[in-house]
Design an enzyme around this catalytic site. Structure first.
Site, short mmCIF file in Angstrom:
data_model
loop_
_atom_site.label_atom_id
_atom_site.label_comp_id
_atom_site.label_asym_id
_atom_site.label_seq_id
_atom_site.Cartn_x
_atom_site.Cartn_y
_atom_site.Cartn_z
N CYS A 1 1.42 7.59 -2.02
CA CYS A 1 0.33 7.88 -2.95
C CYS A 1 -0.75 8.68 -2.25
O CYS A 1 -1.07 8.42 -1.09
CB CYS A 1 -0.28 6.58 -3.49
SG CYS A 1 0.73 5.79 -4.74
N HIS A 2 -1.32 9.63 -2.96
CA HIS A 2 -2.41 10.44 -2.42
C HIS A 2 -3.72 9.65 -2.46
O HIS A 2 -3.95 8.91 -3.42
CB HIS A 2 -2.60 11.71 -3.27
CG HIS A 2 -1.46 12.65 -3.20
ND1 HIS A 2 -0.32 12.51 -3.96
CD2 HIS A 2 -1.27 13.76 -2.44
CE1 HIS A 2 0.51 13.49 -3.69
NE2 HIS A 2 -0.02 14.26 -2.77
N MET B 1 -0.57 4.66 -10.58
CA MET B 1 -0.41 3.66 -9.53
C MET B 1 -1.71 2.91 -9.27
O MET B 1 -1.70 1.72 -8.95
CB MET B 1 0.12 4.30 -8.24
CG MET B 1 1.50 4.91 -8.38
SD MET B 1 2.73 3.84 -9.17
CE MET B 1 2.75 2.45 -8.07
N ASP C 1 -4.55 -16.88 -6.73
CA ASP C 1 -5.12 -17.43 -5.50
C ASP C 1 -6.28 -18.38 -5.80
O ASP C 1 -6.36 -19.46 -5.23
CB ASP C 1 -5.61 -16.30 -4.59
CG ASP C 1 -6.30 -16.84 -3.35
OD1 ASP C 1 -5.68 -17.64 -2.62
OD2 ASP C 1 -7.48 -16.48 -3.12
#
EC number: 4.6.1.17
Length: 164
Positions: A78-79, A115, A130
């Protein structure tokens, strides 16, 4: 074999980062979603603000935003992007029961933000797990998917059946 090609595989079959230097800058927006299914009593605990670790929804929202900004550090090809907007919305859903997460990422640039939106949703869901696992280890993360994207050469996309 014709059809769509994998953009991150070069002619030698090796993984490579796509060169976006010649692409035109356009406004890119992507929306992703997911959920965390939990026991009704766990959802009530979160709604009441009584989770042991603090405000689950606010913390998960911030975690999702931070994750979107770190996507290129987490996903190798990914950029790094100059995001102009990331939002994460988290809503209780009694029918699930659990929390639904939706993220939107936006920029003006040469590559998409799918993304980043997916990473925001994933990390927000992981943060919910969590923070509430002391009350409910049976929670389930699911439904992480791209809902829509706009901008760029490949055009717009909207998941079929979604009325957003």
């Amino acid at each position: 074999m014709s059809g769509p090609a994998l953009t991150h595989i070069d002619s030698a079959g090796e993984a490579s980062m796509v060169d976006v230097g010649d692409k035109t800058e356009t406004v890119r927006v992507a929306v992703a979603e997911g959920f965390v299914r939990m026991k009704p009593e766990t959802l009530a605990l979160i709604r009441e603000g009584n989770a042991k670790k603090g405000d689950v929804i606010a913390t998960a929202r911030l975690a999702g935003i931070m994750a979107a900004k770190q996507t290129s550090s987490l996903i190798p090809l990914c950029h790094p992007l100059m995001l102009t907007k990331v939002s994460v919305e988290i809503a209780p859903d009694d029918a699930l029961p659990g929390l639904r997460v939706e993220a939107m990422a936006k920029l003006t640039g040469r590559t998409g933000v799918e993304m980043e939106a997916l990473t925001a949703v994933s990390v927000a869901c992981l943060t919910i797990y969590d923070m509430a696992k002391a009350a409910d280890r049976d929670m389930e993360i699911g439904g992480v998917r791209l809902v829509s994207k706009s901008g760029g050469r490949s055009g717009d996309y909207r998941r079929e059946g979604d009325m957003r």
